[in-house]
Motif scaffolding. Structure first.
Motif, mmCIF file in Angstrom:
data_model
loop_
_atom_site.group_PDB
_atom_site.id
_atom_site.type_symbol
_atom_site.label_atom_id
_atom_site.label_comp_id
_atom_site.label_asym_id
_atom_site.label_seq_id
_atom_site.Cartn_x
_atom_site.Cartn_y
_atom_site.Cartn_z
ATOM 1 N N LEU A 171 36.124 32.610 27.508
ATOM 2 C CA LEU A 171 37.250 33.204 27.839
ATOM 3 C C LEU A 171 37.200 34.778 29.249
ATOM 4 O O LEU A 171 37.602 34.550 29.987
ATOM 5 C CB LEU A 171 36.841 34.576 26.236
ATOM 6 N N LEU A 172 35.720 34.415 30.005
ATOM 7 C CA LEU A 172 35.494 35.198 30.839
ATOM 8 C C LEU A 172 36.231 34.393 32.068
ATOM 9 O O LEU A 172 37.063 34.780 33.350
ATOM 10 C CB LEU A 172 34.056 35.469 31.530
ATOM 11 N N LEU A 173 36.540 32.735 32.053
ATOM 12 C CA LEU A 173 37.071 32.445 32.918
ATOM 13 C C LEU A 173 38.197 32.439 33.096
ATOM 14 O O LEU A 173 39.074 32.453 33.868
ATOM 15 C CB LEU A 173 36.765 31.245 33.059
ATOM 16 N N LEU A 174 38.921 32.319 31.783
ATOM 17 C CA LEU A 174 40.520 32.689 31.358
ATOM 18 C C LEU A 174 40.528 33.904 31.996
ATOM 19 O O LEU A 174 42.085 33.609 32.305
ATOM 20 C CB LEU A 174 40.831 32.703 29.467
ATOM 21 N N ARG A 175 40.450 35.495 32.144
ATOM 22 C CA ARG A 175 40.387 36.251 32.383
ATOM 23 C C ARG A 175 40.843 36.329 34.325
ATOM 24 O O ARG A 175 41.100 37.298 34.661
ATOM 25 C CB ARG A 175 39.669 37.590 31.915
ATOM 26 N N VAL A 176 40.231 35.698 34.835
ATOM 27 C CA VAL A 176 40.058 34.716 36.502
ATOM 28 C C VAL A 176 41.225 34.799 36.287
ATOM 29 O O VAL A 176 41.990 34.275 36.199
ATOM 30 C CB VAL A 176 38.705 34.114 36.579
ATOM 31 N N ARG A 177 42.074 36.034 38.420
ATOM 32 C CA ARG A 177 43.243 35.447 38.277
ATOM 33 C C ARG A 177 42.999 35.042 39.394
ATOM 34 O O ARG A 177 42.358 34.775 39.794
ATOM 35 C CB ARG A 177 43.883 36.876 38.670
ATOM 36 N N GLN A 178 43.804 33.321 40.132
ATOM 37 C CA GLN A 178 43.939 32.416 40.151
ATOM 38 C C GLN A 178 44.960 33.239 41.769
ATOM 39 O O GLN A 178 44.784 32.858 42.666
ATOM 40 C CB GLN A 178 44.193 30.751 39.950
ATOM 41 N N GLY A 179 46.638 33.389 41.325
ATOM 42 C CA GLY A 179 47.373 33.621 42.426
ATOM 43 C C GLY A 179 47.224 35.097 42.933
ATOM 44 O O GLY A 179 46.226 35.572 42.469
ATOM 45 N N PRO A 180 48.113 35.091 44.000
ATOM 46 C CA PRO A 180 48.042 36.139 44.593
ATOM 47 C C PRO A 180 48.360 37.924 43.630
ATOM 48 O O PRO A 180 48.819 37.641 42.513
ATOM 49 C CB PRO A 180 49.620 35.455 45.643
ATOM 50 N N PRO A 181 47.892 38.876 44.282
ATOM 51 C CA PRO A 181 48.072 40.079 43.573
ATOM 52 C C PRO A 181 49.514 40.354 43.018
ATOM 53 O O PRO A 181 50.331 40.014 44.157
ATOM 54 C CB PRO A 181 47.320 41.358 44.790
#
Length: 163
Positions: free
Chosen positions: A142-152
């Motif tokens: 769940l922590l890894l899924l919450r990390v945003r990968q794209g630009p802000p």
């Protein structure tokens, strides 16, 4: 075996002459050594103070300030106390945790509790260990899924770096 004009005597004499010229210019001498100057300026060495309370010779590395003053004084030599000191701005407030963060924290604490002391909940180690590992794996996922990968949001990906 013949000795040409570059024999050992000539090399030693030439080397001694080069060293003498360099010493006359002051190359290779340290400031606290007594320097051999030409006859027009006799070298004077200042006596070192004998008491430990006396002020040491200025000139740590030729800068004019002793090492203790450089290291232990609050203000560097030559600066005044009225200089403006950097005061960092107030940090922004921490963002409010969302519901997802509480769920991740709950799975993490529950997983650690099941791995360390499953008897507190009334569960044996045979059942607590796999459930604890599963709870920790769920928290990490769940922590890894919450990390945003794209630009802000609002950033133009074709515009390059922005400050």
């Amino acid at each position: 075996m013949s000795r040409g004009k570059d024999g050992p005597e000539d090399v030693d004499a030439t080397f001694a002459e080069i060293v003498a010229d360099l010493r006359a210019e002051g190359v290779g001498l340290f400031p606290d050594e007594e320097q051999e100057k030409p006859a027009e300026k006799p070298a004077e060495k200042t006596p070192r103070p004998e008491s430990p309370d006396a002020e040491p010779e200025p000139g740590w590395r030729g800068g004019g300030t002793s090492w203790d003053k450089t290291l232990f004084e609050d203000a560097p030599a030559g600066s005044s106390d009225d200089e403006g000191h950097f005061v960092p701005p107030e940090p922004p407030p921490l963002p409010r945790p969302r519901k997802g963060a509480f769920i991740v924290l709950l799975f993490f604490v529950l997983g650690l509790l099941l791995l360390i002391a499953p008897n507190l909940i009334g569960m044996g180690t045979r059942l607590g260990t796999p459930l604890g590992i599963l709870a920790l794996a769920t928290a990490i996922a769940l922590l890894l899924l919450r990390v945003r990968q794209g630009p802000p949001p609002g950033a133009d990906p074709h515009n390059g770096a922005q400050v």
